[in-house]
Design a protein around this motif. Structure first.
Motif, PDB file in Angstrom:
ATOM      1  N   ARG A   2      42.486 -12.930 -60.439  1.00 29.43           N
ATOM      2  CA  ARG A   2      41.949 -11.814 -61.205  1.00 29.43           C
ATOM      3  C   ARG A   2      41.042 -10.979 -60.314  1.00 29.43           C
ATOM      4  NH1 ARG A   2      40.072 -15.036 -66.433  1.00 29.43           N
ATOM      5  NH2 ARG A   2      40.014 -13.039 -67.464  1.00 29.43           N
ATOM      6  N   PHE A   3      41.133  -9.688 -60.486  1.00 31.05           N
ATOM      7  CA  PHE A   3      40.364  -8.748 -59.693  1.00 31.05           C
ATOM      8  C   PHE A   3      39.496  -7.883 -60.602  1.00 31.05           C
ATOM      9  CE2 PHE A   3      44.152  -9.664 -57.304  1.00 31.05           C
ATOM     10  CZ  PHE A   3      43.703  -9.797 -56.003  1.00 31.05           C
ATOM     11  N   LEU A   4      38.438  -7.370 -60.040  1.00 37.05           N
ATOM     12  CA  LEU A   4      37.615  -6.373 -60.691  1.00 37.05           C
ATOM     13  C   LEU A   4      37.626  -5.158 -59.771  1.00 37.05           C
ATOM     14  CD1 LEU A   4      35.486  -5.388 -62.746  1.00 37.05           C
ATOM     15  CD2 LEU A   4      33.755  -6.453 -61.289  1.00 37.05           C
ATOM     16  N   ALA A   5      38.053  -4.013 -60.279  1.00 38.66           N
ATOM     17  CA  ALA A   5      38.066  -2.779 -59.492  1.00 38.66           C
ATOM     18  C   ALA A   5      37.169  -1.759 -60.181  1.00 38.66           C
ATOM     19  CB  ALA A   5      39.485  -2.246 -59.360  1.00 38.66           C
ATOM     20  N   PRO A  22      27.241 -15.532 -56.618  1.00 40.53           N
ATOM     21  CA  PRO A  22      26.847 -16.943 -56.483  1.00 40.53           C
ATOM     22  C   PRO A  22      27.685 -17.689 -55.448  1.00 40.53           C
ATOM     23  CG  PRO A  22      28.044 -16.573 -58.535  1.00 40.53           C
ATOM     24  CD  PRO A  22      27.823 -15.230 -57.915  1.00 40.53           C
ATOM     25  N   VAL A  23      27.025 -18.609 -54.766  1.00 43.79           N
ATOM     26  CA  VAL A  23      27.758 -19.505 -53.873  1.00 43.79           C
ATOM     27  C   VAL A  23      28.485 -20.471 -54.777  1.00 43.79           C
ATOM     28  CG1 VAL A  23      27.555 -21.244 -52.068  1.00 43.79           C
ATOM     29  CG2 VAL A  23      26.052 -19.232 -52.055  1.00 43.79           C
ATOM     30  N   ASP A  24      29.759 -20.603 -54.598  1.00 45.36           N
ATOM     31  CA  ASP A  24      30.603 -21.322 -55.540  1.00 45.36           C
ATOM     32  C   ASP A  24      31.716 -21.997 -54.757  1.00 45.36           C
ATOM     33  OD1 ASP A  24      32.747 -21.711 -57.591  1.00 45.36           O
ATOM     34  OD2 ASP A  24      31.358 -20.610 -58.880  1.00 45.36           O
ATOM     35  N   VAL A  25      32.505 -22.791 -55.420  1.00 43.59           N
ATOM     36  CA  VAL A  25      33.679 -23.361 -54.755  1.00 43.59           C
ATOM     37  C   VAL A  25      34.679 -22.260 -54.426  1.00 43.59           C
ATOM     38  CG1 VAL A  25      33.475 -25.665 -55.730  1.00 43.59           C
ATOM     39  CG2 VAL A  25      34.750 -23.930 -56.974  1.00 43.59           C
ATOM     40  N   ASN A  26      34.643 -21.161 -55.182  1.00 44.99           N
ATOM     41  CA  ASN A  26      35.488 -20.013 -54.884  1.00 44.99           C
ATOM     42  C   ASN A  26      34.799 -19.127 -53.858  1.00 44.99           C
ATOM     43  OD1 ASN A  26      37.467 -20.640 -56.849  1.00 44.99           O
ATOM     44  ND2 ASN A  26      36.163 -19.759 -58.431  1.00 44.99           N
ATOM     45  N   ARG A  27      35.589 -18.469 -53.063  1.00 43.01           N
ATOM     46  CA  ARG A  27      35.050 -17.491 -52.120  1.00 43.01           C
ATOM     47  C   ARG A  27      35.142 -16.118 -52.777  1.00 43.01           C
ATOM     48  NH1 ARG A  27      34.696 -16.257 -46.309  1.00 43.01           N
ATOM     49  NH2 ARG A  27      35.331 -14.084 -46.096  1.00 43.01           N
ATOM     50  N   PHE A  28      34.022 -15.489 -52.992  1.00 45.66           N
ATOM     51  CA  PHE A  28      33.994 -14.150 -53.543  1.00 45.66           C
ATOM     52  C   PHE A  28      34.141 -13.144 -52.402  1.00 45.66           C
ATOM     53  CE2 PHE A  28      31.989 -16.593 -56.831  1.00 45.66           C
ATOM     54  CZ  PHE A  28      32.316 -15.946 -58.008  1.00 45.66           C
ATOM     55  N   GLU A  29      35.006 -12.165 -52.578  1.00 52.67           N
ATOM     56  CA  GLU A  29      35.204 -11.141 -51.560  1.00 52.67           C
ATOM     57  C   GLU A  29      35.180  -9.762 -52.190  1.00 52.67           C
ATOM     58  OE1 GLU A  29      38.174 -11.732 -48.496  1.00 52.67           O
ATOM     59  OE2 GLU A  29      38.566 -13.712 -49.332  1.00 52.67           O
ATOM     60  N   LYS A  30      34.722  -8.778 -51.424  1.00 48.18           N
ATOM     61  CA  LYS A  30      34.770  -7.389 -51.850  1.00 48.18           C
ATOM     62  C   LYS A  30      35.515  -6.586 -50.788  1.00 48.18           C
ATOM     63  CE  LYS A  30      30.870  -6.948 -54.928  1.00 48.18           C
ATOM     64  NZ  LYS A  30      29.534  -6.432 -55.176  1.00 48.18           N
ATOM     65  N   GLN A  81      36.850  -6.458 -56.195  1.00 49.40           N
ATOM     66  CA  GLN A  81      36.261  -7.790 -56.016  1.00 49.40           C
ATOM     67  C   GLN A  81      37.234  -8.850 -56.485  1.00 49.40           C
ATOM     68  OE1 GLN A  81      32.116  -8.405 -56.810  1.00 49.40           O
ATOM     69  NE2 GLN A  81      32.559 -10.306 -57.885  1.00 49.40           N
ATOM     70  N   ASN A  82      37.304  -9.924 -55.735  1.00 49.09           N
ATOM     71  CA  ASN A  82      38.145 -11.065 -56.069  1.00 49.09           C
ATOM     72  C   ASN A  82      37.337 -12.329 -55.850  1.00 49.09           C
ATOM     73  OD1 ASN A  82      40.290 -12.841 -56.477  1.00 49.09           O
ATOM     74  ND2 ASN A  82      40.826 -12.799 -54.329  1.00 49.09           N
ATOM     75  N   PRO A  83      37.244 -13.233 -56.785  1.00 51.60           N
ATOM     76  CA  PRO A  83      37.614 -13.024 -58.183  1.00 51.60           C
ATOM     77  C   PRO A  83      36.548 -12.204 -58.865  1.00 51.60           C
ATOM     78  CG  PRO A  83      36.693 -15.214 -57.915  1.00 51.60           C
ATOM     79  CD  PRO A  83      36.743 -14.586 -56.544  1.00 51.60           C
TER      80      PRO A  83
END
Length: 86
Positions: A2-5, A22-30, A81-83
């Motif tokens: 899922r993306f946020l644009a 937040p630092v999470d198990v997922n990697r947040f990218e922009k 942004q993903n996710p």
């Protein structure tokens, strides 16, 4: 996945608030896609100037904010942004 644009428009000398996902198990990218003007991207201790037609991607769990250094031209970009984080 899922993306946020969203579109960001910064008036001359405009500045966004500081963000950090937040630092999470997922990697947040922009991903930033410049449409008009230029933006100074403050990412951690680094600064990057991107102009119309440029792109920039980074891990968004690093502290970041954006500013329009121009005194006369507004800046516009698309931020993907993903996710999505909302």
């Amino acid at each position: 996945i899922r993306f946020l644009a969203m579109e960001l428009e910064l008036l001359p000398e405009g500045v966004t608030k500081e963000e950090e996902d937040p630092v999470d198990v997922n990697r947040f990218e922009k991903l930033i896609i410049m449409l008009q003007g230029e933006i100074m991207c403050h990412i951690g201790s680094e600064k990057h100037v991107i102009k119309k037609g440029d792109t920039l991607s980074f891990a968004s769990n690093i502290s970041h904010h954006f500013e329009n250094p121009s005194k006369t031209v507004k800046a516009r970009c698309i931020i993907v942004q993903n996710p999505k984080s909302y």
